[in-house]
Motif scaffolding. Structure first.
Motif, PDB file in Angstrom:
ATOM      1  N   VAL A  19      -4.687  22.019 104.045  1.00 23.35           N
ATOM      2  CA  VAL A  19      -5.642  21.396 105.572  1.00 23.35           C
ATOM      3  C   VAL A  19      -4.516  22.473 106.851  1.00 23.35           C
ATOM      4  O   VAL A  19      -3.256  21.802 106.678  1.00 23.35           O
ATOM      5  N   ILE A  20      -5.339  23.302 106.993  1.00 22.52           N
ATOM      6  CA  ILE A  20      -4.768  24.379 108.318  1.00 22.52           C
ATOM      7  C   ILE A  20      -5.132  23.806 110.141  1.00 22.52           C
ATOM      8  O   ILE A  20      -4.655  24.084 110.494  1.00 22.52           O
ATOM      9  N   GLN A  21      -6.255  23.564 110.164  1.00 26.79           N
ATOM     10  CA  GLN A  21      -6.988  22.772 111.119  1.00 26.79           C
ATOM     11  C   GLN A  21      -8.336  21.770 110.954  1.00 26.79           C
ATOM     12  O   GLN A  21      -8.684  21.941 109.852  1.00 26.79           O
ATOM     13  N   ALA A  22      -8.561  20.731 111.350  1.00 24.90           N
ATOM     14  CA  ALA A  22      -9.175  19.448 111.074  1.00 24.90           C
ATOM     15  C   ALA A  22      -9.822  18.806 112.885  1.00 24.90           C
ATOM     16  O   ALA A  22      -8.905  19.424 113.802  1.00 24.90           O
ATOM     17  N   GLN A  26     -18.893  18.215 115.668  1.00 25.61           N
ATOM     18  CA  GLN A  26     -19.877  17.142 116.667  1.00 25.61           C
ATOM     19  C   GLN A  26     -21.356  17.474 116.109  1.00 25.61           C
ATOM     20  O   GLN A  26     -22.129  15.606 116.332  1.00 25.61           O
ATOM     21  N   GLN A  27     -22.237  18.225 115.829  1.00 18.49           N
ATOM     22  CA  GLN A  27     -23.278  18.199 115.409  1.00 18.49           C
ATOM     23  C   GLN A  27     -23.187  17.261 114.217  1.00 18.49           C
ATOM     24  O   GLN A  27     -24.562  17.674 113.656  1.00 18.49           O
ATOM     25  N   ALA A  28     -22.739  16.838 113.037  1.00 23.02           N
ATOM     26  CA  ALA A  28     -22.698  15.899 112.037  1.00 23.02           C
ATOM     27  C   ALA A  28     -23.879  15.111 112.007  1.00 23.02           C
ATOM     28  O   ALA A  28     -23.616  14.256 113.533  1.00 23.02           O
ATOM     29  N   ARG A  29     -24.610  14.537 111.393  1.00 22.98           N
ATOM     30  CA  ARG A  29     -25.606  13.280 110.985  1.00 22.98           C
ATOM     31  C   ARG A  29     -24.674  12.231 111.422  1.00 22.98           C
ATOM     32  O   ARG A  29     -25.267  11.362 111.408  1.00 22.98           O
ATOM     33  N   LYS A  30     -24.167  12.116 110.078  1.00 23.83           N
ATOM     34  CA  LYS A  30     -23.310  11.069 109.683  1.00 23.83           C
ATOM     35  C   LYS A  30     -21.358  11.798 110.211  1.00 23.83           C
ATOM     36  O   LYS A  30     -20.913  13.182 109.863  1.00 23.83           O
ATOM     37  N   PRO A  31     -20.803  10.931 111.028  1.00 26.69           N
ATOM     38  CA  PRO A  31     -19.199  11.395 110.949  1.00 26.69           C
ATOM     39  C   PRO A  31     -18.210  12.251 110.226  1.00 26.69           C
ATOM     40  O   PRO A  31     -18.624  11.750 108.764  1.00 26.69           O
ATOM     41  N   ALA A  32     -17.918  13.602 110.524  1.00 25.59           N
ATOM     42  CA  ALA A  32     -17.371  13.981 109.248  1.00 25.59           C
ATOM     43  C   ALA A  32     -16.275  15.301 110.535  1.00 25.59           C
ATOM     44  O   ALA A  32     -16.677  15.055 111.799  1.00 25.59           O
ATOM     45  N   TYR A  33     -15.308  15.906 109.686  1.00 26.63           N
ATOM     46  CA  TYR A  33     -14.499  16.499 110.207  1.00 26.63           C
ATOM     47  C   TYR A  33     -15.167  18.142 109.442  1.00 26.63           C
ATOM     48  O   TYR A  33     -15.697  17.923 108.412  1.00 26.63           O
ATOM     49  N   ILE A  34     -14.518  18.969 110.040  1.00 26.01           N
ATOM     50  CA  ILE A  34     -14.488  20.558 109.319  1.00 26.01           C
ATOM     51  C   ILE A  34     -13.280  20.725 109.544  1.00 26.01           C
ATOM     52  O   ILE A  34     -12.654  20.847 110.223  1.00 26.01           O
ATOM     53  N   LEU A  35     -12.969  21.110 108.290  1.00 31.76           N
ATOM     54  CA  LEU A  35     -11.914  21.399 108.087  1.00 31.76           C
ATOM     55  C   LEU A  35     -11.379  22.755 106.937  1.00 31.76           C
ATOM     56  O   LEU A  35     -12.441  23.316 107.040  1.00 31.76           O
ATOM     57  N   GLU A  59      -5.986  14.787 112.871  1.00 26.77           N
ATOM     58  CA  GLU A  59      -3.833  15.156 113.507  1.00 26.77           C
ATOM     59  C   GLU A  59      -3.703  14.905 112.103  1.00 26.77           C
ATOM     60  O   GLU A  59      -2.141  15.641 111.723  1.00 26.77           O
ATOM     61  N   GLY A  60      -3.293  13.488 111.559  1.00 31.63           N
ATOM     62  CA  GLY A  60      -2.654  13.230 110.118  1.00 31.63           C
ATOM     63  C   GLY A  60      -3.547  14.638 109.085  1.00 31.63           C
ATOM     64  O   GLY A  60      -2.795  14.070 107.623  1.00 31.63           O
ATOM     65  N   LEU A  61      -4.169  15.052 109.218  1.00 32.73           N
ATOM     66  CA  LEU A  61      -5.107  15.514 108.218  1.00 32.73           C
ATOM     67  C   LEU A  61      -3.851  16.882 107.865  1.00 32.73           C
ATOM     68  O   LEU A  61      -3.782  17.950 107.088  1.00 32.73           O
ATOM     69  N   ILE A  62      -3.219  17.919 108.793  1.00 27.77           N
ATOM     70  CA  ILE A  62      -2.625  18.872 109.196  1.00 27.77           C
ATOM     71  C   ILE A  62      -1.579  18.912 107.962  1.00 27.77           C
ATOM     72  O   ILE A  62      -0.785  18.027 108.167  1.00 27.77           O
ATOM     73  N   GLY A  63      -1.410  19.520 107.190  1.00 23.03           N
ATOM     74  CA  GLY A  63      -0.341  19.627 106.468  1.00 23.03           C
ATOM     75  C   GLY A  63      -1.082  18.854 105.551  1.00 23.03           C
ATOM     76  O   GLY A  63      -0.082  19.286 104.303  1.00 23.03           O
ATOM     77  N   LYS A  64      -1.883  18.197 105.373  1.00 26.46           N
ATOM     78  CA  LYS A  64      -2.156  17.931 103.503  1.00 26.46           C
ATOM     79  C   LYS A  64      -3.033  18.423 102.581  1.00 26.46           C
ATOM     80  O   LYS A  64      -3.687  19.407 102.934  1.00 26.46           O
ATOM     81  N   LEU A  65      -2.348  18.824 101.670  1.00 31.12           N
ATOM     82  CA  LEU A  65      -1.970  19.366 100.451  1.00 31.12           C
ATOM     83  C   LEU A  65      -3.766  18.652  99.667  1.00 31.12           C
ATOM     84  O   LEU A  65      -3.949  17.423  99.812  1.00 31.12           O
ATOM     85  N   VAL A  66      -5.097  19.228  99.476  1.00 22.42           N
ATOM     86  CA  VAL A  66      -6.224  19.033  98.638  1.00 22.42           C
ATOM     87  C   VAL A  66      -6.631  19.406  97.126  1.00 22.42           C
ATOM     88  O   VAL A  66      -6.053  20.707  97.182  1.00 22.42           O
ATOM     89  N   LEU A  67      -7.291  19.162  96.592  1.00 20.96           N
ATOM     90  CA  LEU A  67      -8.336  19.353  95.997  1.00 20.96           C
ATOM     91  C   LEU A  67      -9.900  19.527  96.236  1.00 20.96           C
ATOM     92  O   LEU A  67      -9.916  18.559  96.370  1.00 20.96           O
ATOM     93  N   ALA A  68      -9.716  21.029  96.211  1.00 17.59           N
ATOM     94  CA  ALA A  68     -11.429  21.248  96.228  1.00 17.59           C
ATOM     95  C   ALA A  68     -12.027  21.796  95.325  1.00 17.59           C
ATOM     96  O   ALA A  68     -11.164  22.850  94.273  1.00 17.59           O
ATOM     97  N   VAL A  69     -13.331  22.105  95.150  1.00 16.18           N
ATOM     98  CA  VAL A  69     -13.798  22.838  94.297  1.00 16.18           C
ATOM     99  C   VAL A  69     -15.113  24.374  95.342  1.00 16.18           C
ATOM    100  O   VAL A  69     -15.288  23.573  96.372  1.00 16.18           O
TER     101      VAL A  69
END
Length: 112
Positions: A19-22, A26-35, A59-69
């Motif tokens: 994750v390099i930006q999070a 704002q426009q999401a129906r349910k609380p969410a982030y754009i990653l 802020e805590g997501l920046i630099g985190k490794l994630v697994l994605a399809v």
């Protein structure tokens, strides 16, 4: 549980990204982030909408490794196109905990 064979599993491109930006979606129906997730030179940076606001801050997501399809078709979610699906597990409260590698691995590495 339905069983699959190896060729079914091999169709799914599960890859490690950072994750390099999070930002708050704002426009999401349910609380969410754009990653914005960096999958390395071959795949580059992809966007994803993730409903992970209960356990993570932007802020805590920046630099985190994630697994994605990374081989789903792009999906329009409000004003953004989600280009990958970040994986996670629901905890007992129903909040999503990210699926992450427990050691550094090169960006873009495929889960096998």
């Amino acid at each position: 549980m339905q069983h699959i064979d190896w060729s079914d599993f091999m169709k799914v491109e599960l890859r490690v990204g950072k994750v390099i930006q999070a930002e708050v979606f704002q426009q999401a129906r349910k609380p969410a982030y754009i990653l914005h997730i960096d999958f390395g030179e071959t795949l580059g940076i992809k966007k994803s909408s993730a409903q992970i606001t209960q356990l993570y801050s932007p802020e805590g997501l920046i630099g985190k490794l994630v697994l994605a399809v990374v081989n789903f078709p792009k999906k329009q979610i409000g004003p953004i196109q989600s280009e990958c699906l970040v994986t996670g597990f629901h905890n007992v409260e129903g909040h999503v905990a990210l699926c992450v590698p427990d050691a550094d691995v090169p960006l873009g590495t495929r889960l096998l």
